[in-house]
Design an enzyme around this catalytic site. Structure first.
Site, PDB file in Angstrom:
ATOM      1  N   SER A   1      30.774  -4.136 100.918  1.00 19.86           N
ATOM      2  CA  SER A   1      30.231  -3.810  99.601  1.00 19.86           C
ATOM      3  C   SER A   1      30.447  -2.338  99.335  1.00 19.86           C
ATOM      4  O   SER A   1      30.566  -1.532 100.255  1.00 19.86           O
ATOM      5  CB  SER A   1      28.726  -4.109  99.596  1.00 19.86           C
ATOM      6  OG  SER A   1      28.063  -3.237  98.720  1.00 19.86           O
ATOM      7  N   ARG A   2      30.465  -1.992  98.039  1.00 20.77           N
ATOM      8  CA  ARG A   2      30.661  -0.576  97.714  1.00 20.77           C
ATOM      9  C   ARG A   2      29.457   0.265  98.117  1.00 20.77           C
ATOM     10  O   ARG A   2      29.494   1.468  98.075  1.00 20.77           O
ATOM     11  CB  ARG A   2      31.012  -0.418  96.241  1.00 20.77           C
ATOM     12  CG  ARG A   2      29.977  -0.897  95.293  1.00 20.77           C
ATOM     13  CD  ARG A   2      30.469  -0.881  93.874  1.00 20.77           C
ATOM     14  NE  ARG A   2      31.498  -1.887  93.617  1.00 20.77           N
ATOM     15  CZ  ARG A   2      31.925  -2.209  92.409  1.00 20.77           C
ATOM     16  NH1 ARG A   2      31.449  -1.594  91.357  1.00 20.77           N
ATOM     17  NH2 ARG A   2      32.841  -3.139  92.239  1.00 20.77           N
TER      18      ARG A   2
ATOM     19  N   ASP B   1      35.768  34.339  91.848  1.00 20.56           N
ATOM     20  CA  ASP B   1      36.263  33.464  90.803  1.00 20.56           C
ATOM     21  C   ASP B   1      36.948  34.237  89.691  1.00 20.56           C
ATOM     22  O   ASP B   1      36.287  34.918  88.921  1.00 20.56           O
ATOM     23  CB  ASP B   1      35.045  32.714  90.242  1.00 20.56           C
ATOM     24  CG  ASP B   1      35.454  31.599  89.331  1.00 20.56           C
ATOM     25  OD1 ASP B   1      36.313  30.813  89.731  1.00 20.56           O
ATOM     26  OD2 ASP B   1      34.912  31.529  88.214  1.00 20.56           O
TER      27      ASP B   1
ATOM     28  N   CYS C   1      39.778  25.120  77.627  1.00 23.65           N
ATOM     29  CA  CYS C   1      40.681  26.187  78.052  1.00 23.65           C
ATOM     30  C   CYS C   1      41.950  26.156  77.206  1.00 23.65           C
ATOM     31  O   CYS C   1      42.449  25.083  76.879  1.00 23.65           O
ATOM     32  CB  CYS C   1      40.993  25.906  79.513  1.00 23.65           C
ATOM     33  SG  CYS C   1      42.522  26.568  80.065  1.00 23.65           S
TER      34      CYS C   1
ATOM     35  N   THR D   1      44.618  28.426  78.054  1.00 22.10           N
ATOM     36  CA  THR D   1      45.598  29.234  78.792  1.00 22.10           C
ATOM     37  C   THR D   1      47.027  28.702  78.639  1.00 22.10           C
ATOM     38  O   THR D   1      47.966  29.467  78.434  1.00 22.10           O
ATOM     39  CB  THR D   1      45.206  29.279  80.286  1.00 22.10           C
ATOM     40  OG1 THR D   1      44.009  30.036  80.383  1.00 22.10           O
ATOM     41  CG2 THR D   1      46.277  29.942  81.144  1.00 22.10           C
TER      42      THR D   1
ATOM     43  N   ASP E   1      39.206  21.765  89.985  1.00 25.40           N
ATOM     44  CA  ASP E   1      38.434  22.372  88.891  1.00 25.40           C
ATOM     45  C   ASP E   1      39.183  22.258  87.567  1.00 25.40           C
ATOM     46  O   ASP E   1      40.206  22.898  87.377  1.00 25.40           O
ATOM     47  CB  ASP E   1      38.191  23.852  89.240  1.00 25.40           C
ATOM     48  CG  ASP E   1      37.475  24.579  88.117  1.00 25.40           C
ATOM     49  OD1 ASP E   1      36.819  23.919  87.289  1.00 25.40           O
ATOM     50  OD2 ASP E   1      37.567  25.819  88.073  1.00 25.40           O
TER      51      ASP E   1
ATOM     52  N   GLY F   1      39.650  19.476  83.926  1.00 28.05           N
ATOM     53  CA  GLY F   1      40.434  18.323  83.481  1.00 28.05           C
ATOM     54  C   GLY F   1      39.881  16.967  83.850  1.00 28.05           C
ATOM     55  O   GLY F   1      40.498  15.948  83.552  1.00 28.05           O
TER      56      GLY F   1
ATOM     57  N   GLY G   1      33.116  20.075  81.248  1.00 28.84           N
ATOM     58  CA  GLY G   1      32.996  19.295  80.012  1.00 28.84           C
ATOM     59  C   GLY G   1      32.258  17.975  80.161  1.00 28.84           C
ATOM     60  O   GLY G   1      31.530  17.566  79.254  1.00 28.84           O
TER      61      GLY G   1
ATOM     62  N   GLY H   1      40.184  30.490  75.674  1.00 30.09           N
ATOM     63  CA  GLY H   1      39.251  29.379  75.701  1.00 30.09           C
ATOM     64  C   GLY H   1      38.675  29.204  74.310  1.00 30.09           C
ATOM     65  O   GLY H   1      38.836  30.075  73.449  1.00 30.09           O
TER      66      GLY H   1
ATOM     67  N   THR I   1      36.470   1.289  97.530  1.00 26.79           N
ATOM     68  CA  THR I   1      36.685  -0.097  97.982  1.00 26.79           C
ATOM     69  C   THR I   1      38.021  -0.658  97.483  1.00 26.79           C
ATOM     70  O   THR I   1      38.643  -1.458  98.167  1.00 26.79           O
ATOM     71  CB  THR I   1      35.531  -1.043  97.557  1.00 26.79           C
ATOM     72  OG1 THR I   1      35.477  -1.102  96.137  1.00 26.79           O
ATOM     73  CG2 THR I   1      34.201  -0.593  98.115  1.00 26.79           C
TER      74      THR I   1
HETATM   75  P1  5GP Z   1      36.341  20.938  82.482  1.00 29.93           P
HETATM   76  O1  5GP Z   1      35.555  20.236  83.538  1.00 29.93           O
HETATM   77  O2  5GP Z   1      35.529  21.281  81.284  1.00 29.93           O
HETATM   78  O3  5GP Z   1      37.616  20.219  82.123  1.00 29.93           O
HETATM   79  O4  5GP Z   1      36.845  22.313  83.136  1.00 29.93           O
HETATM   80  C1  5GP Z   1      35.948  23.296  83.571  1.00 29.93           C
HETATM   81  C2  5GP Z   1      36.733  24.466  84.092  1.00 29.93           C
HETATM   82  O5  5GP Z   1      37.507  25.098  83.074  1.00 29.93           O
HETATM   83  C3  5GP Z   1      35.884  25.611  84.609  1.00 29.93           C
HETATM   84  O6  5GP Z   1      35.278  25.331  85.846  1.00 29.93           O
HETATM   85  C4  5GP Z   1      36.884  26.762  84.647  1.00 29.93           C
HETATM   86  O7  5GP Z   1      37.694  26.750  85.801  1.00 29.93           O
HETATM   87  C5  5GP Z   1      37.769  26.451  83.447  1.00 29.93           C
HETATM   88  N1  5GP Z   1      37.424  27.316  82.307  1.00 29.93           N
HETATM   89  C6  5GP Z   1      36.197  27.560  81.788  1.00 29.93           C
HETATM   90  N2  5GP Z   1      36.283  28.365  80.712  1.00 29.93           N
HETATM   91  C7  5GP Z   1      37.581  28.653  80.552  1.00 29.93           C
HETATM   92  C8  5GP Z   1      38.304  29.450  79.626  1.00 29.93           C
HETATM   93  O8  5GP Z   1      37.769  30.021  78.678  1.00 29.93           O
HETATM   94  N3  5GP Z   1      39.641  29.532  79.832  1.00 29.93           N
HETATM   95  C9  5GP Z   1      40.273  28.895  80.859  1.00 29.93           C
HETATM   96  N4  5GP Z   1      41.581  29.073  81.019  1.00 29.93           N
HETATM   97  N5  5GP Z   1      39.622  28.098  81.732  1.00 29.93           N
HETATM   98  C10 5GP Z   1      38.304  27.992  81.579  1.00 29.93           C
END
Ligand code: 5GP
Length: 348
Positions: free
Chosen positions: A24-25, A119, A177, A179, A206, A208, A230, A282, A309
């Site tokens: 089971s899970r 960070d 983000c 970037t 971290d 996406g 998010g 961002g 599983t």
């Molecule tokens: P999420 O879970 O929302 O997809 O990603 C969160 C992550 O986005 C954060 O932990 C951090 O690494 C990155 N992040 C947060 N704010 C910014 C921003 O203003 N610019 C960029 N490039 N990355 C961000």
């Protein structure tokens, strides 16, 4: 010049089901060992000022995960915030570079902080190396050092050589983000994880993660923890007020603010203004209010347990050993999302 491999991200792949010998899970374990500190779930909350302060830290540690407090405040306020956190051994603090970073680290380590996250947006840098070395020299045995963000093997290897225990992976994959559209730089997250995992350190994915499946894929690709921003935005435990407003359709809705730490709004709040030579990387948005963070975490954990599983894996390490990915087409991706529609019955 191109590097040889194609960059893939979560939606480009699926995990291929494997033989399952687990009853089971409920019989799988999702625990992670962070250099002797045991976490029941492989989830950490993002060190953003609209995600992780005291309430979020207390909530996620109670659920078995880890929190990283953000650093966009004075050192005094940071000290006060850390003092108010309940389970301090499971809460990391963040520092940036230079004098502020080292003073912040000193003040919080003095209070008992034992997990420090160095960070910055582009972690494959000399200054990050200096900070890690400084922390290591000053506190040789007592600290867990997390460093990032990077998205390449070379970057992860560089941070590991500098003395980092845990590598935070993700350049440009975050939900708020910009970037990649501002600079053209980044590596699709699944490939970034597969590259960085070649370094013998713990890995945090971290940015996406939008669905429980993305968390499963990230873990299978080599992450030991997934960091969520998010997905947790708009929950009760995030900083900020719930605001009532009327949407374009005239409906009453409740929203909370969520913003990138490199957004113009965040930079203006913390630096007073944004320098002319910079561009925001961002955005700042409103997200729907969504109740308790516990429900989101339970949903993600349900996906992870079930995912284990489907792979016949009893642990996350087992998942990483056994996982096989298949690259899919756009049609395959559409097939995998709910697509039922109400059809009129045929007349014949
Ligand atoms: P999420 O879970 O929302 O997809 O990603 C969160 C992550 O986005 C954060 O932990 C951090 O690494 C990155 N992040 C947060 N704010 C910014 C921003 O203003 N610019 C960029 N490039 N990355 C961000």
């Amino acid at each position: 010049m191109f590097i040889s491999s194609k960059g893939l991200t979560f939606d480009d792949v699926l995990l291929v089901p494997g033989y399952n010998g687990i009853k089971s899970r409920q019989n799988v374990t999702t625990a992670v060992d962070l250099l002797g500190l045991k976490f029941e779930i492989p989830i950490m909350t993002s060190n953003m000022d609209t995600i992780t302060e005291v309430e979020m830290a207390n909530a996620i540690t109670a659920l078995g995960g880890m929190a990283i407090l953000h650093r966009f405040m004075t050192i005094e306020k940071n000290v006060d915030m850390f003092k108010r956190v309940k389970d301090q051994s499971r809460v990391a603090i963040s520092i940036g570079l230079g004098k502020d970073g080292l003073e912040r680290a000193d003040a919080l380590i003095h209070l008992g902080a034992n997990i420090i996250c160095v960070d910055v947006a582009h972690g494959h840098s000399k200054e990050v190396n200096r900070s890690i070395r400084h922390l290591r020299e000053k506190h040789p045995d007592s600290l867990v050092v997390i460093a990032g963000n990077v998205a390449t093997y070379a970057g992860a290897d560089y941070l590991a050589a500098a003395g980092a225990d845990v590598i935070k992976v993700g350049i440009g994959s975050g939900s708020v983000c910009t970037t990649r559209i501002k600079t053209g730089f980044g590596v699709p997250q699944l490939t970034a994880l597969q590259e960085c995992r070649k370094v013998d350190r713990l890995i945090i994915s971290d940015g996406g993660i939008r669905f429980p499946a993305d968390a499963v894929k990230a873990l299978a690709a080599g992450a030991d923890f997934v960091m969520l921003g998010g997905m947790l935005a708009g929950t009760d435990e995030t900083p900020g007020e719930v605001v009532e407003k009327v949407n374009d359709d005239g409906e009453k809705i409740r929203v909370k603010r969520f913003r990138g730490m490199a957004s113009r709004e965040a930079q203006e709040d913390f630096m007073g203004s944004m320098s002319e030579w910079k561009t925001a990387e961002g955005v700042s948005i409103e997200v729907a209010y969504r109740g308790s963070v516990k429900d989101v975490i339970l949903d993600v954990m349900g996906g992870i347990r079930s995912g284990l599983t489907y792979c016949g894996a009893a642990t996350i390490k087992d998942l990483q050993r056994k996982a096989q990915f298949i690259e899919i087409t756009n049609a395959g991706q559409i097939e995998g999302t709910p697509h039922a529609s109400i059809r009129k019955p045929n007349k014949t």
